[in-house]
Design a protein around this motif. Structure first.
Motif, mmCIF file in Angstrom:
data_model
loop_
_atom_site.group_PDB
_atom_site.id
_atom_site.type_symbol
_atom_site.label_atom_id
_atom_site.label_comp_id
_atom_site.label_asym_id
_atom_site.label_seq_id
_atom_site.Cartn_x
_atom_site.Cartn_y
_atom_site.Cartn_z
ATOM 1 N N VAL A 1 -24.583 29.582 -85.115
ATOM 2 C CA VAL A 1 -23.896 30.246 -84.006
ATOM 3 C C VAL A 1 -22.461 29.731 -83.984
ATOM 4 O O VAL A 1 -22.230 28.519 -84.016
ATOM 5 N N LEU A 2 -21.497 30.665 -83.915
ATOM 6 C CA LEU A 2 -20.088 30.282 -84.030
ATOM 7 C C LEU A 2 -19.247 30.853 -82.893
ATOM 8 O O LEU A 2 -19.444 32.006 -82.490
ATOM 9 N N VAL A 3 -18.288 30.052 -82.433
ATOM 10 C CA VAL A 3 -17.289 30.511 -81.474
ATOM 11 C C VAL A 3 -15.918 30.235 -82.084
ATOM 12 O O VAL A 3 -15.592 29.095 -82.398
ATOM 13 N N THR A 4 -15.108 31.288 -82.230
ATOM 14 C CA THR A 4 -13.792 31.111 -82.864
ATOM 15 C C THR A 4 -12.679 31.061 -81.827
ATOM 16 O O THR A 4 -12.834 31.497 -80.699
ATOM 17 N N ARG A 5 -11.539 30.528 -82.257
ATOM 18 C CA ARG A 5 -10.314 30.479 -81.447
ATOM 19 C C ARG A 5 -10.539 29.796 -80.088
ATOM 20 O O ARG A 5 -10.042 30.262 -79.068
ATOM 21 N N ILE A 6 -11.277 28.680 -80.113
ATOM 22 C CA ILE A 6 -11.526 27.977 -78.867
ATOM 23 C C ILE A 6 -10.796 26.641 -78.892
ATOM 24 O O ILE A 6 -10.832 25.918 -79.890
ATOM 25 N N ASP A 7 -10.113 26.314 -77.804
ATOM 26 C CA ASP A 7 -9.363 25.066 -77.804
ATOM 27 C C ASP A 7 -10.266 23.894 -77.421
ATOM 28 O O ASP A 7 -11.428 24.076 -77.026
ATOM 29 N N ALA A 8 -9.709 22.700 -77.528
ATOM 30 C CA ALA A 8 -10.524 21.490 -77.389
ATOM 31 C C ALA A 8 -11.149 21.376 -75.996
ATOM 32 O O ALA A 8 -12.333 21.016 -75.863
ATOM 33 N N ASP A 9 -10.397 21.684 -74.953
ATOM 34 C CA ASP A 9 -10.925 21.522 -73.603
ATOM 35 C C ASP A 9 -12.106 22.463 -73.348
ATOM 36 O O ASP A 9 -13.150 22.049 -72.848
ATOM 37 N N ALA A 10 -11.903 23.720 -73.683
ATOM 38 C CA ALA A 10 -12.989 24.672 -73.461
ATOM 39 C C ALA A 10 -14.201 24.307 -74.319
ATOM 40 O O ALA A 10 -15.354 24.394 -73.863
ATOM 41 N N ALA A 11 -13.944 23.884 -75.537
ATOM 42 C CA ALA A 11 -15.057 23.518 -76.423
ATOM 43 C C ALA A 11 -15.864 22.376 -75.822
ATOM 44 O O ALA A 11 -17.113 22.383 -75.832
ATOM 45 N N ALA A 12 -15.173 21.380 -75.271
ATOM 46 C CA ALA A 12 -15.881 20.244 -74.677
ATOM 47 C C ALA A 12 -16.749 20.702 -73.511
ATOM 48 O O ALA A 12 -17.906 20.271 -73.364
ATOM 49 N N GLU A 13 -16.205 21.599 -72.702
ATOM 50 C CA GLU A 13 -16.986 22.091 -71.557
ATOM 51 C C GLU A 13 -18.214 22.873 -72.015
ATOM 52 O O GLU A 13 -19.307 22.740 -71.462
ATOM 53 N N VAL A 14 -18.019 23.702 -73.032
ATOM 54 C CA VAL A 14 -19.164 24.475 -73.537
ATOM 55 C C VAL A 14 -20.216 23.532 -74.097
ATOM 56 O O VAL A 14 -21.426 23.688 -73.860
ATOM 57 N N LEU A 15 -19.767 22.500 -74.824
ATOM 58 C CA LEU A 15 -20.728 21.582 -75.456
ATOM 59 C C LEU A 15 -21.514 20.790 -74.408
ATOM 60 O O LEU A 15 -22.637 20.356 -74.684
ATOM 61 N N GLU A 16 -20.930 20.609 -73.241
ATOM 62 C CA GLU A 16 -21.717 19.958 -72.180
ATOM 63 C C GLU A 16 -22.886 20.836 -71.761
ATOM 64 O O GLU A 16 -23.988 20.348 -71.495
ATOM 65 N N GLN A 17 -22.647 22.136 -71.736
ATOM 66 C CA GLN A 17 -23.708 23.058 -71.313
ATOM 67 C C GLN A 17 -24.651 23.406 -72.460
ATOM 68 O O GLN A 17 -25.823 23.676 -72.246
ATOM 69 N N VAL A 18 -24.126 23.432 -73.660
ATOM 70 C CA VAL A 18 -24.940 23.805 -74.834
ATOM 71 C C VAL A 18 -24.743 22.718 -75.879
ATOM 72 O O VAL A 18 -23.957 22.859 -76.816
#
Lengths: 223, 223, 223, 223, 223, 223, 223, 223
Positions: free
Chosen positions: A51-68
């Protein structure tokens, strides 16, 4: 061609793995963090692949990784990925004309890696010093496909396309200024190239190039 | 800066040989045969150097030559010239990417020859077969200046510009179709080239390239 | 044509001084400070000539200079340079149409100076007050080459190109607004100029103009 | 604002002479000979002033003149006119950069003449030989308005606009090739000119320039 | 045509008042506060007329006014001016299509006022409610010249140009989004207008329109 | 990378079969009949594979065939070919949006056939009647690669690219009028497609698409 | 959504009448006369409604009518039609800015008539004489829909769109020259119009406008 | 056509409800909060229908609502509205290609809702997974009109336009990057669509699409 998973804010195409060997890839811009997490969560549940998410910056990525949890963020490639695919028998060479093409090449390499291709990156072989290309030319010719990442006038694509016999996917980048016209000059040049049989994807679309390579890799596997 | 010769239909700048070492060159399109003949006649009378008419077809050239004998028409270059300049100590290489670039290269070569430069043309060394370039690379590097004539994506200019150290004048041509955009793609590519210190003239302007070389040749002579 | 120095993040073309009389010039945007310092350090070690970094702002320049001392930063030109070349016997005139063209002219002048050309800058001689041009016209005509830096409609290039006999390199700038189209208008105008034998480099490329002048200067020296 | 004369194939604005001092001018392309004759006939009947048909070729003009005698066809200007206006106290200078701009200048001059302006045409004063402009500069400055007709890069407009103090109307022409882009380059250049207070009309619109001058002439008369 | 005042950072054209009835107008962007003050100071000393600085923001204007007192800053017009000209016998109407065109109209009005024209502004008469135009149509027709300021499709210019008989100067603005293309759509529309004899200046150039009106006003005075 | 065969008017790259599995393909426009025949003759002698001439009309083809017998001319495809390659194990589907895309599809199919690919053409499946696409969708999905030939807005490419998993090569065509902009609209649309991993070749380049497919076919064979 | 009739050279969408109330309309360019006749014949057999061929010239139309009798050719509209639909209760106004817009308006009117709409054409009501519009404004406002056909700057569309309350379909035409850019200027202007709720079809697409009106008419009938 | 309410900073067209069934809609950008409040206040007083302000952000909306209470702000749609119209008998479907098209669709839906249309939004039915479209196709076909909101290549518009028989209004959006050219690619594609009778509004103009639907709805009511 029938699967749909409706999350309200997104309508997932769940039959895509069956049609194309890969689930939908999520394009982050314009989506809320919660939406990205929700889509990733659903995609991870629906099928067993990457599963891939493109064009995501570090802050948003960290938040997503907390949830998933369990994913990985590559900041240069701006890619967030979970569950990379097993390595396939397909060698992709990614070659750049200059240092400024790095982020686009990184996206191409990271996406290709996450979906199982074996990737080797050759940086900074712009034609202004042609021997830099000649030094890697035979290595490129031995790859199963080559992705050429170049901005400004994009001449590297013609040189690679004229030398190697394997599929060549050219990615114009928006590097350069003035007459480079934000990548349009490289794009037009690659489409007009004297090297026959080269193909082109959109400006800065390292992602598109990786998926084009994936289609070729799949073909080899099913035959 | 003062000489003018007024023919009614044209106002000749007769001090140009003194300023730039060459009289006005006549651009034929839009002029009557009689006007061309009249201008050529006057220019031949005003100063001792070469007189040139560019972009003139065979029929018009023949008519002009009846009125102003002693000139020569080069049909591929579409150039009509009288009284070529003595040969100068300046070697100009004109190199083309493909056969279709021939007429523009012919104009560059014929104009350069008429104004006294020593010209050598290397045809068909497009980068799709890079060894064709490599075979002539050192010869190009030994020239006093190189004119690169290329359409489509114009990549040959970057390859030449990155290799040789002498002045490089790139001429985009309107060859190619579709995304080549009548020469605009090659023009933008040459202007955005990764090869530093290359310069560019207008689309299809073999004439402009020859005169740019002339300026460099003059410089060498006056120093 | 063989030297390469591979730093991982960059692949230096170390035979360029032999081919073109000058090492690679480093384009700062998109490179880390540590990378710039590493490249500069290697270039200084590889050959005895000048080392240049273009388009670098004051903060990055200061950081690089801490790691690679001995260089000089010109803030208007955004140029960082070490070990300027000895002065050559070549007089370059840089002329601007207006005050807003200053930074591009500064880059042209600073690069040209660092590589040994004798530079004189004439500012603000736009054709809206033609006598300003006439006042410096003969001085320009006496130069070995002229770089014309102009935005908006770029008409100064045609006026200079029509007056002087030496090589003229036109640099369109992105000054102006509206129909100036970020320099495209000046670029197209310079390429379409009625002044024959003028050449053009990319929008805002003071650097490109200086290197084009360098090629001409080299030619004079080797002859 | 009320007069209409409906011919079926055309709906004439018969109150225009009252509003603007001149009847509708007929644009020939796309109209039948019979329609042109019908419109001219009606306009001649409706009011006492000059009647003009622009962009009409010799054959069509001859046919129209058979049906509506008494007019005059100027082949270079492609203008058909009846009943020229009495000469007004307004001196219009029309100046061209080169010979190829002739037809557009001819249209401007012929239309201006037919509506009563005193017209003087200065041909071929392109800035590549600046002294040609200087020789006529004071004459232009003494005119009541100047129309500058120029193609290629259109630099003459800036030079004239910066010198004279009277109204300057610039007409870009589609002469030139390649980067001249069918007049778009000259158009953009004129709109971006460094010479303040110059105005521009459409590409090749000698007609538009003449009518702009007419508006200025009318103003002087009514004050 | 001879006066020059060289400040080092600027080369003032001091004969412009004699040629064009107005000194150089200073364009602020790209200039230092100290340079602007220096230029203004010199212009005030060189001749007795108005001195103007365009496109200057409030902070810079305040700083300049500390160094060169006695001027006035109009924040909406972004104009700094000293010593306005006496009122001339010339009525200029400035009309806008919508509220967003306000700043450009303000620049036109403020510049015109500072150079002595009598200005009346009619706002928000866009053709989507045609009776708004009809309500002011006769007032516009009675002016000595009309400046039409419009963005989006710029249709108001055609409507005004077709109605009034006096000179019409159209200013395209960069208002609107999407297909309005930052003013290019309005610009092209105004140049292609069916209303004959209208002229156009650059995108957002309220300043250019005011100076075009000034040329017309001067003409009336000298006759 | 070394073979060159110099015919004077052309410099053949004779090592291309070794590098890319196919000799140079001859582009007819701009070449004399005698030149085309000479090149074809030499290519037939140099290696054992197929020899192709693209974009050649019937008259020229007939003349060439007189000099170099044994070839075949396909008038719709404008292709002249000798010695077709043996059939490969690679099924290429060529699909068109409308009848007007026929010639480009014919070129793609004829070139692909001559170099040994198995080709099936599906005509006229434009998305305005989506069931036409659905009727052939599974057949397309079963191909080894799909070439999509479409003009106007080019939407068929997105629909095919989103459905099938194999490599998709999109060819924009210059069919349509007005806003179709001679194929630029379809080109931009295909490059911006929401269907990931699709690649694009130049406008009207059926030839380019066939050679891109050839590269993919070669890859399958060498693995 | 299922009907297909495969003629080999065309794949007819026979369920379109059921989906959209009208069979496929045949676009003639690029089709053989025999193909057009074959398609028309099949469409006439498949369903009872009108059959239309657009953009067909007189000679081709005559040949088709020999093979498929009973139809009617309108030369100005370039439309060939059989079996016109019965008149519907829907009044369509077609209004043009100038005479040159006639052929596009004729296509709109003829197609609309053939599919049963009641059409009234108002010609030549360009805004340069606004009272011409005012004279027909209330008639337009009373129509069920208005098609505005205009080239050059297309201002008529804004004026109509701002006045009437019914659906307005704007058709940009390629009339005009220079900055009219073959209809692109009118297109951009109509899309950027200040008149809210207007819609636009492709350049010169009288056909598209008629079919857009048909969709609105159908809606009224099914409600 | 006569009502005007002059607020000084705005000239309201108060007869618009009578002409078009809806008062002027206020476009917020470029207006002061006080001006917006003043206009809204006046519009609420002048007529009994809905009052709308588009493109207004949350802060400005809150300030306006303090001065003119009783309205509602929709942050995604950026719409501020008072006094929504009663529900009309008109079902509008708004369909988007992807998540990033959401804000434009939200504007279309919110405006349409405020003026009384019944709106249903179908999100994320891009053609890369065609079955997502097929799942909602019959629902769309049953609507009274469909607004298609799509960026990138905009192919969804062609698919919808080819399927349904009701009026289709396409809205190109500026989503996507590189070759999507800020919405221009989608715009050109929609205008060139193979689906006949579709109409297009400006880039990102959800507002324009809603008002186009309103015109169609009004038509149904008055018949």
């Amino acid at each position: 061609m029938s699967g749909i998973s409706d999350l309200g804010y997104a309508r997932l195409d769940t039959s895509r793995p069956r049609r194309q060997g890969l689930p939908e890839v999520v394009y982050a811009p314009g989506k809320q963090v919660g939406e990205i997490a929700g889509i990733a969560d659903r995609l991870l549940a629906e099928h067993p692949g990457p599963v891939l998410v493109t064009r995501i910056d570090a802050d948003a990525a960290a938040e997503v990784l907390e949830q998933v949890p369990g994913g990985h963020h590559d900041p240069q490639a701006r890619l967030l990925s979970w569950r990379p695919a097993p390595t396939r028998d397909f060698r992709l060479a990614v070659v750049t004309a200059g240092t400024a093409d790095g982020p686009v090449a990184a996206e191409a390499a990271a996406v290709a890696g996450a979906i199982g291709l074996q990737v080797r990156v050759e940086r900074d072989v712009g034609v202004a010093g042609l021997h830099r290309f000649l030094a890697v030319a035979d290595e490129l010719a031995a790859a199963d496909a080559v992705v050429v990442v170049a901005g400004m006038e994009g001449a590297l694509a013609s040189v690679v396309g004229g030398y190697v016999g394997c599929p060549v996917i050219a990615v114009p980048t928006s590097t350069g200024y003035g007459a480079a016209l934000e990548g349009v000059t490289a794009l037009l040049g690659m489409l007009s190239s004297c090297a026959a049989g080269m193909t082109v994807v959109g400006i800065d679309s390292g992602f598109g190039a990786a998926l084009a390579a994936h289609r070729i890799a799949l073909l080899g596997e099913r035959r």
